[in-house]
Motif scaffolding. Structure first.
Motif, mmCIF file in Angstrom:
data_model
loop_
_atom_site.group_PDB
_atom_site.id
_atom_site.type_symbol
_atom_site.label_atom_id
_atom_site.label_comp_id
_atom_site.label_asym_id
_atom_site.label_seq_id
_atom_site.Cartn_x
_atom_site.Cartn_y
_atom_site.Cartn_z
ATOM 1 N N UNK A 54 0.836 -1.200 0.000
ATOM 2 C CA UNK A 54 0.000 0.000 0.000
ATOM 3 C C UNK A 54 0.875 1.256 0.000
ATOM 4 N N UNK A 55 1.932 1.225 0.804
ATOM 5 C CA UNK A 55 2.840 2.370 0.909
ATOM 6 C C UNK A 55 3.530 2.635 -0.423
ATOM 7 N N UNK A 56 4.059 1.587 -1.052
ATOM 8 C CA UNK A 56 4.743 1.747 -2.328
ATOM 9 C C UNK A 56 3.796 2.284 -3.405
ATOM 10 N N UNK A 57 2.553 1.835 -3.367
ATOM 11 C CA UNK A 57 1.545 2.319 -4.318
ATOM 12 C C UNK A 57 1.284 3.803 -4.095
ATOM 13 N N UNK A 58 1.173 4.230 -2.833
ATOM 14 C CA UNK A 58 0.931 5.634 -2.521
ATOM 15 C C UNK A 58 2.111 6.501 -2.957
ATOM 16 N N UNK A 59 3.321 5.983 -2.795
ATOM 17 C CA UNK A 59 4.508 6.725 -3.222
ATOM 18 C C UNK A 59 4.479 6.971 -4.724
ATOM 19 N N UNK A 60 4.157 5.937 -5.473
ATOM 20 C CA UNK A 60 4.078 6.075 -6.934
ATOM 21 C C UNK A 60 2.987 7.062 -7.335
ATOM 22 N N UNK A 61 1.865 7.013 -6.625
ATOM 23 C CA UNK A 61 0.752 7.904 -6.945
ATOM 24 C C UNK A 61 1.070 9.365 -6.642
ATOM 25 N N UNK A 62 1.875 9.598 -5.609
ATOM 26 C CA UNK A 62 2.260 10.975 -5.287
ATOM 27 C C UNK A 62 3.112 11.555 -6.413
ATOM 28 N N UNK A 63 4.032 10.749 -6.934
ATOM 29 C CA UNK A 63 4.864 11.212 -8.050
ATOM 30 C C UNK A 63 3.994 11.515 -9.265
ATOM 31 N N UNK A 96 12.247 25.431 -0.813
ATOM 32 C CA UNK A 96 11.642 24.319 -0.081
ATOM 33 C C UNK A 96 10.797 23.442 -0.988
ATOM 34 N N UNK A 97 10.009 24.071 -1.864
ATOM 35 C CA UNK A 97 9.124 23.310 -2.745
ATOM 36 C C UNK A 97 9.895 22.461 -3.747
ATOM 37 N N UNK A 98 11.066 22.927 -4.167
ATOM 38 C CA UNK A 98 11.865 22.163 -5.119
ATOM 39 C C UNK A 98 12.722 21.116 -4.450
ATOM 40 N N UNK A 99 13.436 21.511 -3.402
ATOM 41 C CA UNK A 99 14.413 20.617 -2.764
ATOM 42 C C UNK A 99 13.811 19.378 -2.123
ATOM 43 N N UNK A 100 12.739 19.554 -1.332
ATOM 44 C CA UNK A 100 12.228 18.418 -0.577
ATOM 45 C C UNK A 100 11.706 17.313 -1.472
ATOM 46 N N UNK A 101 11.089 17.675 -2.592
ATOM 47 C CA UNK A 101 10.560 16.627 -3.459
ATOM 48 C C UNK A 101 11.687 15.874 -4.155
ATOM 49 N N UNK A 102 12.712 16.591 -4.579
ATOM 50 C CA UNK A 102 13.861 15.939 -5.217
ATOM 51 C C UNK A 102 14.607 15.084 -4.198
ATOM 52 N N UNK A 103 14.774 15.607 -2.987
ATOM 53 C CA UNK A 103 15.385 14.835 -1.904
ATOM 54 C C UNK A 103 14.654 13.510 -1.736
ATOM 55 N N UNK A 104 13.325 13.592 -1.684
ATOM 56 C CA UNK A 104 12.502 12.402 -1.458
ATOM 57 C C UNK A 104 12.624 11.410 -2.602
ATOM 58 N N UNK A 137 4.050 13.786 3.177
ATOM 59 C CA UNK A 137 3.542 12.417 3.162
ATOM 60 C C UNK A 137 4.479 11.527 2.346
ATOM 61 N N UNK A 138 5.011 12.079 1.260
ATOM 62 C CA UNK A 138 5.919 11.342 0.384
ATOM 63 C C UNK A 138 7.151 10.883 1.144
ATOM 64 N N UNK A 139 7.832 11.826 1.834
ATOM 65 C CA UNK A 139 9.054 11.387 2.504
ATOM 66 C C UNK A 139 8.770 10.580 3.770
ATOM 67 N N UNK A 140 7.572 10.737 4.345
ATOM 68 C CA UNK A 140 7.201 9.891 5.483
ATOM 69 C C UNK A 140 7.022 8.442 5.025
ATOM 70 N N UNK A 168 18.980 2.494 6.057
ATOM 71 C CA UNK A 168 19.244 3.554 7.028
ATOM 72 C C UNK A 168 18.050 4.500 7.117
ATOM 73 N N UNK A 169 17.888 5.189 8.248
ATOM 74 C CA UNK A 169 16.790 6.150 8.393
ATOM 75 C C UNK A 169 16.819 7.221 7.298
ATOM 76 N N UNK A 170 15.702 7.904 7.140
ATOM 77 C CA UNK A 170 15.510 8.872 6.068
ATOM 78 C C UNK A 170 16.648 9.872 5.932
#
Length: 348
Positions: free
Chosen positions: A39-48, A75-83, A327-330, A342-344
């Motif tokens: 479920x988590x992997x599916x949600x990650x793909x859907x966020x992208x 912030x809007x650019x970096x966090x999504x690319x980081x994730x 939610x994506x990086x969580x 390793x942790x996030x």
């Protein structure tokens, strides 16, 4: 002799029965964890996919383009690319990396640093560089060398105090410092121990933390826990962590969400997920964070929208950029925990 044998047979039968139950419970737990991960992997793909759709990008096209890279250093650019990088998603990271390096160079040339007041600028950019394969303590752009770790953490006090933004500055400074266990020089403005002590000084009697001393915030409490996770073996820190976990457990609702100042937000749930995974707490097993059968992951799902994005609150049906990005990086943090990575925020 016969009585003894009967007793022995009875004991064996009981042990066999208990073993069958244990195997069944273990299998059930593994199945539940597997279902949760799918479920988590599916949600990650859907966020992208949601992110691409909001930008008018087709599903099979890269998210990172020269146009998107114009957000480098924000912030809007970096966090999504980081994730995306932490999730191992394939994309054109070299474009964003180059744009971010140029952004750092230009900002240093104009103002002598990334931001005169927000130390967290150094921390976010530093973590993004880590995800892109660049050491933030040794950033070479042309002939210029920049040390974002020194300038943004242990020597930040030479130009501005870490706590201009309140507790946030100390929290993210520690997270960046521990992202690769950077050594702090003896002549540094702040020692690592001083930063840890500063964070602990913000804790309230009920276990909560907040940006300002004397207040409480579930979001900031979770972030503080994330920063303190590497020090959970130290007695004073362990006590603080236990108190904070008790506080968060106490404000968790039957839906798995958290009631913070009469509001339930997806961002709070996301930050708690990151904190619990950093502390190596199993979200599917720890009863402190399972209410009415609902886990923290279940709580996050209550904010999920049909378009794949997440809303700030359950009442707000429109997907929100900040809520979706957190939610994506969580979800990535949980995925990494389940897969024993390793942790996030840790790259060593």
């Amino acid at each position: 002799m016969r009585r003894h044998n009967k007793k022995k047979i009875l004991i064996i039968a009981i042990l066999s029965f208990l073993l069958v139950i244990a195997i069944g419970v273990t299998s059930s737990r593994k199945r539940k964890a597997c279902e949760s991960l799918i479920k988590v992997e599916s949600m990650m793909e859907n966020i992208i996919e949601w992110k691409k759709e909001t930008l008018g990008i087709k599903k099979d096209e890269p998210l990172i383009t020269k146009e998107y890279a114009m957000q480098a250093g924000t912030s809007s650019g970096d966090w999504f690319v980081f994730s995306m990088a932490r999730a191992g998603v394939e994309d054109q990271y070299d474009i964003y990396r180059e744009a971010l390096l140029q952004n750092i160079k230009e900002r240093y040339e104009k103002t002598g640093g990334l931001d005169p007041n927000k130390a967290t600028e150094w921390h976010r950019v530093g973590l993004t560089l880590q995800a892109l394969g660049v050491d933030p303590s040794n950033v070479m752009v042309g002939e210029r060398l920049f040390d974002l770790v020194s300038d943004g953490t242990y020597n930040r006090g030479k130009t501005a105090q870490l706590d201009i933004q309140g507790l946030n500055g100390y929290i993210w400074a520690l997270i960046l410092l521990d992202s690769k266990e950077y050594e702090v020089p003896e002549d540094a403005f702040y020692s690592r121990e001083e930063i840890v002590a500063k964070i602990l000084s913000y804790q309230q009697k009920n276990g909560a933390f907040a940006i300002v001393q004397g207040q409480e915030s579930a979001d900031i409490t979770a972030m503080a826990l994330t920063s303190l996770a590497p020090y959970k073996g130290e007695q004073e820190v362990k006590i603080a962590i236990d108190k904070a976990l008790t506080y968060l457990s106490g404000i968790q609702t039957d839906k798995g969400t958290f009631l913070d100042k009469k509001t339930e937000s997806s961002e709070t749930v996301s930050q708690v997920i990151v904190a619990l995974t950093a502390l190596e707490i199993d979200l599917q097993q720890d009863q402190r964070f399972i209410k009415n059968g609902n886990t923290v992951i279940d709580g996050l799902v209550t904010f999920l929208n049909p378009d794949g994005g997440f809303s700030h609150t359950e009442e707000m049906k429109e997907s929100n950029a900040i809520a979706s990005e957190q939610a994506f990086y969580a979800l990535i943090a949980y995925d990494r925990f389940v897969n024993e990575k390793s942790p996030l925020y840790q790259f060593q």
